[in-house]
Enzyme design. Structure first.
Site, PDB file in Angstrom:
ATOM      1  CG  HIS A  22      34.127 -21.133  20.926  1.00  0.00           C
ATOM      2  ND1 HIS A  22      33.126 -21.364  19.964  1.00  0.00           N
ATOM      3  CD2 HIS A  22      35.183 -20.371  20.471  1.00  0.00           C
ATOM      4  CE1 HIS A  22      33.554 -20.631  18.785  1.00  0.00           C
ATOM      5  NE2 HIS A  22      34.471 -19.919  19.066  1.00  0.00           N
ATOM      6  NE  ARG A  48      34.660 -16.315  21.407  1.00  0.00           N
ATOM      7  CZ  ARG A  48      35.074 -16.352  20.119  1.00  0.00           C
ATOM      8  NH1 ARG A  48      33.968 -16.034  19.158  1.00  0.00           N
ATOM      9  NH2 ARG A  48      36.160 -16.963  19.930  1.00  0.00           N
ATOM     10  CG  ASP A 214      35.956 -14.649  12.948  1.00  0.00           C
ATOM     11  OD1 ASP A 214      34.957 -14.217  12.875  1.00  0.00           O
ATOM     12  OD2 ASP A 214      36.139 -15.869  12.491  1.00  0.00           O
ATOM     13  CD  GLU A 240      35.487 -15.851   8.859  1.00  0.00           C
ATOM     14  OE1 GLU A 240      36.392 -15.966   8.103  1.00  0.00           O
ATOM     15  OE2 GLU A 240      35.208 -16.523   9.768  1.00  0.00           O
ATOM     16  CD  GLU A 268      32.232 -19.009  12.064  1.00  0.00           C
ATOM     17  OE1 GLU A 268      33.141 -18.414  11.457  1.00  0.00           O
ATOM     18  OE2 GLU A 268      32.379 -19.275  12.879  1.00  0.00           O
ATOM     19  CG  ASP A 291      31.604 -26.118  11.328  1.00  0.00           C
ATOM     20  OD1 ASP A 291      32.598 -25.407  12.018  1.00  0.00           O
ATOM     21  OD2 ASP A 291      31.098 -27.239  11.213  1.00  0.00           O
ATOM     22  CG  HIS A 318      34.032 -22.392  10.866  1.00  0.00           C
ATOM     23  ND1 HIS A 318      33.239 -23.075  11.883  1.00  0.00           N
ATOM     24  CD2 HIS A 318      34.680 -21.694  11.420  1.00  0.00           C
ATOM     25  CE1 HIS A 318      33.772 -22.603  13.031  1.00  0.00           C
ATOM     26  NE2 HIS A 318      34.623 -21.836  12.954  1.00  0.00           N
ATOM     27  CD  GLU A 338      38.672 -21.381   9.974  1.00  0.00           C
ATOM     28  OE1 GLU A 338      37.712 -21.460   9.662  1.00  0.00           O
ATOM     29  OE2 GLU A 338      39.209 -20.609  10.982  1.00  0.00           O
TER      30      GLU A 338
END
Ligand SMILES: C[C@H](O)[C@H](O)CC(=O)C(=O)O
Ligand SMILES: [Mg+2]
Length: 394
Positions: A22, A48, A214, A240, A268, A291, A318, A338
């Site tokens: 991110h 975010r 998601d 999700e 996740e 994850d 994840h 994924e």
């Protein structure tokens, strides 16, 4: 080999994408008005990064054995994780045998229970665990999937997460998962926009391509139920992470509320066999999505996966790049994987942890041959162009 010991553990911090995926520049699809638990505060709705999603950065753990071999891994955790590795966890590693992975995991987990259990501390333990598997693979000159008992398939197939499932379809992926843009605080109008976005994408990809949403922990049960019912006519395959990871009861109710055939997925932000035991025993979801870099590492994921198998649940990790690829190749109940589209416009395939890893394989035509993973350890090196910082040098 049985006598090789761990000589030294080092923890570094890195900024800019990679394991902390991110941590991207302006204009990236991953930070464009995505619905989050913070969306109820209008000032944190658009980005975010505005509420600190990228505040941690990447943790790099390097483990050196007595013969000079080095294993490493990356995960999210940054400076506080580096502190935990150097000041707390290193004592359980230095001097131990390189094969003592199970014992080291237990010591790291038990000794941090009073401040750990989930989140940052388990991310940190995961990073150390993955570096240990990498080290063992490098010493034995075997890929991690072989250390895990061997692959059960010759090829992995992927769905893509990103803003453009229509482009992902053209690139050969089996499905596309989009971020939800509007949460409950944006009311009926937001709900309508969410459903319109799904309908538009369905028109572009035709009836058979998987489409998923998601929701990144951002909904309540009522909203998630309405979204699922509205999305059914547009063929939504799964919804999700609709609710807070702490709301096991909400997930169990949501699973009963969604239209028949729609799957509920989550996990996740869940950690350890005990966290996943809650999800599985309470009937919270159809697919769990640990994850590998956050759930406790590979040592823990093997246990989580066995538990899921006994509950007839699929395990589709994840993100987690090579750490997930090596695992998914070895499990019957992980039939696909994924791939996070990290290109800013989600219009091309770039390595998931770009730019941190050298030799990181990517799907070609939505698939990855096992031969792409046939290198010692996790088969990747740290990109020497990335600026490593060691804040707690001992
Ligand atoms: C797109 C999601 O909001 C998040 O950034 C990634 C994620 O949850 C996933 O890949 O799954
Ligand atoms: Mg997700």
């Amino acid at each position: 080999m049985g006598h090789l010991t761990i000589k030294h553990v080092r923890a570094f911090v890195l900024r800019g994408g990679g394991a902390d995926y991110h941590d991207q520049a302006d204009g990236h699809w991953i930070d464009d008005h995505i619905s989050t638990p913070m969306s109820k505060y209008p000032e944190y709705r658009q980005s975010r990064r505005s509420f600190g999603i990228n505040v941690l950065g990447t943790l790099v753990v390097e483990i050196e054995a007595s013969d000079g071999s080095v294993g490493f891994a990356v995960t999210t955790g940054g400076e506080p994780a580096a502190y935990i590795v150097e000041k707390h966890l290193a004592r359980f590693l230095e001097g131990a045998r390189v094969t003592d992975i199970e014992k080291i995991w237990d010591q790291m987990y038990q000794s941090t229970l009073y401040y750990g259990r989930k989140g940052l501390v388990i991310n940190t333990i995961s990073g150390v665990d993955l570096a240990l598997w990498d080290l063992l693979g490098k010493i034995r000159q075997e890929p991690v999937h072989q250390l895990l008992g061997g692959a059960v398939r010759d090829e992995l197939q992927f769905y893509a997460t990103g803003a453009r499932p229509d482009l992902a379809q053209k690139m050969g992926f089996i499905g596309g998962k989009m971020p939800l843009h509007h949460g409950p605080s944006e009311g009926e109008e937001g709900l309508r926009k969410n459903l319109e976005a799904l309908a538009t994408m369905r028109e572009r990809v035709g009836p058979d391509f998987w489409l998923m949403l998601d929701c990144w922990m951002s909904l309540d049960l009522n909203y998630a139920t309405k979204l699922a019912i509205g999305a059914h006519e547009h063929g939504l395959k799964w919804i999700e992470e609709a609710l807070s990871p702490d709301d096991y009861w909400g997930y169990a109710a949501l699973r009963k509320n969604v239209p028949k055939g729609m799957l509920v997925t989550t996990g996740e932000h869940e950690a350890t066999r005990w966290g996943f035991r809650m999800l599985l025993e309470m009937g919270c979801c159809d697919i769990i999505q640990p994850d590998v870099g956050w759930c406790g590492g590979l040592t823990e994921l093997v246990k989580i996966s066995a538990l899921a198998d006994a509950h007839n649940a699929m395990v589709v990790p994840h993100g987690s790049s090579v750490y997930s690829y090596h695992f998914v190749a070895t499990r019957h109940n992980s039939p696909f994987a994924e791939f996070l589209m990290m290109a800013p416009k989600a219009d091309e395939v770039v390595p998931m942890f770009h730019p941190q890893l050298l030799g990181e394989p990517v799907p070609v035509n939505g698939r990855m041959r096992l031969s792409a993973l046939d290198k010692p350890g996790f088969g990747v090196d740290l990109n020497p162009d990335c600026q490593l910082h060691r804040p707690y040098n001992r």
